[in-house]
Design a protein around this motif. Structure first.
Motif, PDB file in Angstrom:
ATOM      1  N   VAL A   1      19.706  17.381  -1.494  1.00  0.00           N
ATOM      2  CA  VAL A   1      20.124  16.042  -1.891  1.00  0.00           C
ATOM      3  C   VAL A   1      19.554  15.090  -0.848  1.00  0.00           C
ATOM      4  N   VAL A   2      18.784  14.099  -1.312  1.00  0.00           N
ATOM      5  CA  VAL A   2      18.081  13.222  -0.387  1.00  0.00           C
ATOM      6  C   VAL A   2      18.495  11.767  -0.583  1.00  0.00           C
ATOM      7  N   GLU A   3      18.340  11.015   0.461  1.00  0.00           N
ATOM      8  CA  GLU A   3      18.604   9.576   0.440  1.00  0.00           C
ATOM      9  C   GLU A   3      17.293   8.825   0.277  1.00  0.00           C
ATOM     10  N   VAL A   4      17.367   7.618  -0.209  1.00  0.00           N
ATOM     11  CA  VAL A   4      16.193   6.752  -0.310  1.00  0.00           C
ATOM     12  C   VAL A   4      15.585   6.606   1.079  1.00  0.00           C
ATOM     13  N   GLY A   5      14.280   6.756   1.169  1.00  0.00           N
ATOM     14  CA  GLY A   5      13.592   6.576   2.446  1.00  0.00           C
ATOM     15  C   GLY A   5      13.537   7.805   3.326  1.00  0.00           C
ATOM     16  N   GLN A   6      14.149   8.899   2.898  1.00  0.00           N
ATOM     17  CA  GLN A   6      14.125  10.129   3.694  1.00  0.00           C
ATOM     18  C   GLN A   6      12.730  10.750   3.658  1.00  0.00           C
ATOM     19  N   LYS A   7      12.231  11.172   4.828  1.00  0.00           N
ATOM     20  CA  LYS A   7      10.898  11.784   4.918  1.00  0.00           C
ATOM     21  C   LYS A   7      10.914  13.142   4.226  1.00  0.00           C
ATOM     22  N   LEU A   8       9.930  13.317   3.287  1.00  0.00           N
ATOM     23  CA  LEU A   8       9.852  14.558   2.521  1.00  0.00           C
ATOM     24  C   LEU A   8       8.590  15.364   2.799  1.00  0.00           C
ATOM     25  N   VAL A   9       7.450  14.682   2.956  1.00  0.00           N
ATOM     26  CA  VAL A   9       6.162  15.354   3.127  1.00  0.00           C
ATOM     27  C   VAL A   9       5.315  14.538   4.104  1.00  0.00           C
ATOM     28  N   THR A  10       4.501  15.223   4.892  1.00  0.00           N
ATOM     29  CA  THR A  10       3.492  14.564   5.719  1.00  0.00           C
ATOM     30  C   THR A  10       2.137  15.130   5.300  1.00  0.00           C
ATOM     31  N   TRP A  11       1.145  14.229   5.169  1.00  0.00           N
ATOM     32  CA  TRP A  11      -0.218  14.640   4.780  1.00  0.00           C
ATOM     33  C   TRP A  11      -1.192  13.609   5.294  1.00  0.00           C
ATOM     34  N   ASP A  12      -2.475  13.901   5.191  1.00  0.00           N
ATOM     35  CA  ASP A  12      -3.501  12.972   5.649  1.00  0.00           C
ATOM     36  C   ASP A  12      -4.433  12.647   4.478  1.00  0.00           C
ATOM     37  N   PRO A  13      -4.246  11.470   3.843  1.00  0.00           N
ATOM     38  CA  PRO A  13      -5.083  11.100   2.696  1.00  0.00           C
ATOM     39  C   PRO A  13      -6.582  11.094   2.999  1.00  0.00           C
ATOM     40  N   ALA A  14      -6.963  10.755   4.241  1.00  0.00           N
ATOM     41  CA  ALA A  14      -8.386  10.738   4.595  1.00  0.00           C
ATOM     42  C   ALA A  14      -8.977  12.145   4.527  1.00  0.00           C
TER      43      ALA A  14
ATOM     44  N   GLY B   1       4.342  10.105 -18.146  1.00  0.00           N
ATOM     45  CA  GLY B   1       5.342   9.044 -18.194  1.00  0.00           C
ATOM     46  C   GLY B   1       4.760   7.778 -17.610  1.00  0.00           C
ATOM     47  N   PRO B   2       5.488   6.679 -17.762  1.00  0.00           N
ATOM     48  CA  PRO B   2       5.018   5.403 -17.232  1.00  0.00           C
ATOM     49  C   PRO B   2       5.217   5.309 -15.725  1.00  0.00           C
ATOM     50  N   GLY B   3       4.469   4.417 -15.125  1.00  0.00           N
ATOM     51  CA  GLY B   3       4.624   4.203 -13.697  1.00  0.00           C
ATOM     52  C   GLY B   3       3.467   3.424 -13.134  1.00  0.00           C
ATOM     53  N   VAL B   4       3.158   3.713 -11.893  1.00  0.00           N
ATOM     54  CA  VAL B   4       2.107   3.023 -11.158  1.00  0.00           C
ATOM     55  C   VAL B   4       1.626   3.998 -10.091  1.00  0.00           C
ATOM     56  N   ALA B   5       0.515   3.716  -9.475  1.00  0.00           N
ATOM     57  CA  ALA B   5       0.008   4.591  -8.418  1.00  0.00           C
ATOM     58  C   ALA B   5      -0.219   3.777  -7.143  1.00  0.00           C
ATOM     59  N   ILE B   6      -0.357   4.499  -6.053  1.00  0.00           N
ATOM     60  CA  ILE B   6      -0.647   3.883  -4.757  1.00  0.00           C
ATOM     61  C   ILE B   6      -1.870   4.570  -4.162  1.00  0.00           C
ATOM     62  N   ASP B   7      -2.851   3.766  -3.785  1.00  0.00           N
ATOM     63  CA  ASP B   7      -3.999   4.257  -3.042  1.00  0.00           C
ATOM     64  C   ASP B   7      -3.603   4.162  -1.572  1.00  0.00           C
ATOM     65  N   PRO B   8      -3.315   5.290  -0.927  1.00  0.00           N
ATOM     66  CA  PRO B   8      -2.717   5.254   0.408  1.00  0.00           C
ATOM     67  C   PRO B   8      -3.662   4.791   1.505  1.00  0.00           C
ATOM     68  N   GLU B   9      -3.040   4.290   2.567  1.00  0.00           N
ATOM     69  CA  GLU B   9      -3.790   3.953   3.765  1.00  0.00           C
ATOM     70  C   GLU B   9      -4.408   5.226   4.323  1.00  0.00           C
ATOM     71  N   ARG B  10      -5.515   5.077   5.002  1.00  0.00           N
ATOM     72  CA  ARG B  10      -6.199   6.232   5.568  1.00  0.00           C
ATOM     73  C   ARG B  10      -6.314   6.070   7.076  1.00  0.00           C
ATOM     74  N   SER B  11      -5.175   6.036   7.730  1.00  0.00           N
ATOM     75  CA  SER B  11      -5.143   5.809   9.174  1.00  0.00           C
ATOM     76  C   SER B  11      -4.512   6.983   9.902  1.00  0.00           C
ATOM     77  N   GLY B  12      -4.743   8.180   9.384  1.00  0.00           N
ATOM     78  CA  GLY B  12      -4.148   9.355  10.002  1.00  0.00           C
ATOM     79  C   GLY B  12      -3.031   9.898   9.141  1.00  0.00           C
ATOM     80  N   PRO B  13      -2.260  10.827   9.689  1.00  0.00           N
ATOM     81  CA  PRO B  13      -1.175  11.431   8.917  1.00  0.00           C
ATOM     82  C   PRO B  13      -0.196  10.376   8.392  1.00  0.00           C
TER      83      PRO B  13
END
Length: 152
Positions: free
Chosen positions: A96-109, A30-42
């Motif tokens: 059922v989640v609200e906008v901005g609710q924390k769903l996952v934590t990970w470390d891109p680095a 599908g259409p969209g965009v991507a984000i190259d995440p910051e790498r400053s820890g979790p």
């Protein structure tokens, strides 16, 4: 009705065509965009829309809005191979989640150090390319919960 999809995490906006994965780059999902995440820890990944989590894997999730639009967030490329290692879930399928609710934590680095791309596609499932408009241009920096795209 137009849906505003927010950035699920902070980083640099990447055009979908520039995502180093042929399925996402070709907008086959599908259409969209991507984000190259910051790498400053979790990094905490937040819900880009309000709705119900219809699919939740450690590396990806789909939220279905009340209007019936599905938004996929994929955390890194080829991260399914990690079988959940390095990801902490803060929600469950059918929540059922609200906008901005924390769903996952990970470390891109850590993902990058393991030889995988941490780039995160954000996709309007079953959307048409004409219906999705970017709120920010590729190369721009976004913070989690900034407007990322609109979907008519």
């Amino acid at each position: 009705m137009t849906l505003t999809v927010l950035a699920p995490l902070s980083g640099t906006v990447v055009a979908m065509a520039d995502v180093p994965d042929p399925v996402f780059a070709g907008s086959l999902v599908g259409p969209g965009v991507a984000i190259d995440p910051e790498r400053s820890g979790p990094v905490d990944v937040v819900a880009p829309v309000a709705g119900t989590i219809v699919k939740l894997h450690p590396h990806a999730f789909v939220i279905l809005t009340d209007e019936g639009k599905g938004v996929l967030v994929h955390l890194g490329l080829d991260t399914v191979q990690l079988e959940g290692a390095g990801f902490t879930l803060h929600a469950a399928e059918k929540d059922v989640v609200e906008v901005g609710q924390k769903l996952v934590t990970w470390d891109p680095a850590e993902i990058e150090a393991g030889g995988r791309s941490p780039v995160c596609p954000v996709v309007g499932l079953e959307g048409s390319a004409e219906a999705v408009r970017l709120s920010v241009e590729p190369g721009a920096t976004v913070r989690a919960a900034d407007a990322l795209l609109t979907w008519a």
